[in-house]
Scaffold this active site. Sequence first.
Site, PDB file in Angstrom:
ATOM      1  CG  PHE A 141      -2.203   0.685   1.094  1.00 30.36           C
ATOM      2  CD1 PHE A 141      -3.376  -0.042   0.964  1.00 30.36           C
ATOM      3  CD2 PHE A 141      -2.276   2.068   1.065  1.00 30.36           C
ATOM      4  CE1 PHE A 141      -4.597   0.585   0.819  1.00 30.36           C
ATOM      5  CE2 PHE A 141      -3.493   2.716   0.922  1.00 30.36           C
ATOM      6  CZ  PHE A 141      -4.660   1.977   0.794  1.00 30.36           C
ATOM      7  CG  HIS A 201      -9.911   2.970   6.615  1.00 31.04           C
ATOM      8  ND1 HIS A 201     -10.495   1.859   7.177  1.00 31.04           N
ATOM      9  CD2 HIS A 201      -8.933   2.494   5.795  1.00 31.04           C
ATOM     10  CE1 HIS A 201      -9.903   0.768   6.718  1.00 31.04           C
ATOM     11  NE2 HIS A 201      -8.951   1.132   5.888  1.00 31.04           N
TER      12      HIS A 201
HETATM   13  N1  INI Z   1      -2.888   0.568   4.403  1.00 31.56           N
HETATM   14  C1  INI Z   1      -1.750   1.296   4.411  1.00 31.56           C
HETATM   15  O1  INI Z   1      -0.656   0.721   4.536  1.00 31.56           O
HETATM   16  N2  INI Z   1      -1.796   2.643   4.272  1.00 31.56           N
HETATM   17  C2  INI Z   1      -2.976   3.322   4.151  1.00 31.56           C
HETATM   18  O2  INI Z   1      -2.947   4.568   4.010  1.00 31.56           O
HETATM   19  C3  INI Z   1      -4.188   2.584   4.168  1.00 31.56           C
HETATM   20  N3  INI Z   1      -5.448   3.269   4.057  1.00 31.56           N
HETATM   21  O3  INI Z   1      -5.500   4.493   4.135  1.00 31.56           O
HETATM   22  O4  INI Z   1      -6.485   2.651   3.886  1.00 31.56           O
HETATM   23  C4  INI Z   1      -4.105   1.178   4.296  1.00 31.56           C
HETATM   24  N4  INI Z   1      -5.230   0.410   4.287  1.00 31.56           N
HETATM   25  C5  INI Z   1      -5.192  -1.023   4.062  1.00 31.56           C
HETATM   26  C6  INI Z   1      -4.987  -1.836   5.330  1.00 31.56           C
HETATM   27  O5  INI Z   1      -3.674  -1.657   5.847  1.00 31.56           O
HETATM   28  C7  INI Z   1      -5.175  -3.341   5.089  1.00 31.56           C
HETATM   29  O6  INI Z   1      -4.240  -3.795   4.157  1.00 31.56           O
HETATM   30  C8  INI Z   1      -6.591  -3.681   4.576  1.00 31.56           C
HETATM   31  O7  INI Z   1      -7.569  -3.141   5.460  1.00 31.56           O
HETATM   32  C9  INI Z   1      -6.786  -5.212   4.496  1.00 31.56           C
HETATM   33  O8  INI Z   1      -6.613  -5.846   5.767  1.00 31.56           O
END
Ligand code: INI
Length: 154
Positions: free
Chosen positions: A22, A88
Site C-alpha cells: 500500500f 479509516h
Molecule cells: N494501508 C496502508 O498501509 N496505508 C494506508 O494509508 C491505508 N489506508 O488508508 O487505507 C491502508 N489500508 C489497508 C490496510 O492496511 C489493510 O491492508 C486492509 O484493510 C486489508 O486488511
Amino acid sequence: MNEFNGDLNGTGKRFAIVVTRFNSLVTEQLVTGATDCLHRHGVDEGDVDLYRVPGAWELPSAVAKVAGNEKYDGVIALGCVIRGGTPHFEYVAGEATRGLGAVARDASIPVSLGVLTTDTVDQALERAGTKAGNKGWDAALSVLEMAGLFQQME
Ligand code: INI
C-alpha cells in the site's frame, strides 16, 4: 559505572525488512533508504530478507512471525498511512503502531518502526528520500544500534 552503547557495525548481522505494498510509491523509497543504510554499515546483500505485506494493518502479525524465527538480529517495519476523508486512517495507523509496539516488547530481537503517518502524499514523499530525509534509513540505523546493544546485553 559500566556504560553500554550499541555500535553501528552490521558486519555478519542478518536483518529482515517487512514492507507494505500500500502506498508503494512511498514505501519502495523507504526500502531503498533502509537497505542503503544497512549495506553502508557492513551488512551483506545476502543477509537482508525483504517481506511484502498488503498494508500497514498486516505489519504487526508479519513482523511477529519474522521476529520469532530466530534467524535475524533485527526487523525493520516499513509502511505509509496517509489520511483520507474518513476515520479509516485512525484505525489503520493506530492499530499498526500499537500492534508493532506490542510485537517489539515481546520480541527477543529489536524491531524498528519505519511507518509514516501523514496528512498528505507530499508529507510522505518528503520523508521518503526528499527534503525531510528518509525514514527507512532512520529505522535501519536504529535497528543496527539496538542489535549492537542487544549483543552486549547477552
Ligand atoms: N494501508 C496502508 O498501509 N496505508 C494506508 O494509508 C491505508 N489506508 O488508508 O487505507 C491502508 N489500508 C489497508 C490496510 O492496511 C489493510 O491492508 C486492509 O484493510 C486489508 O486488511
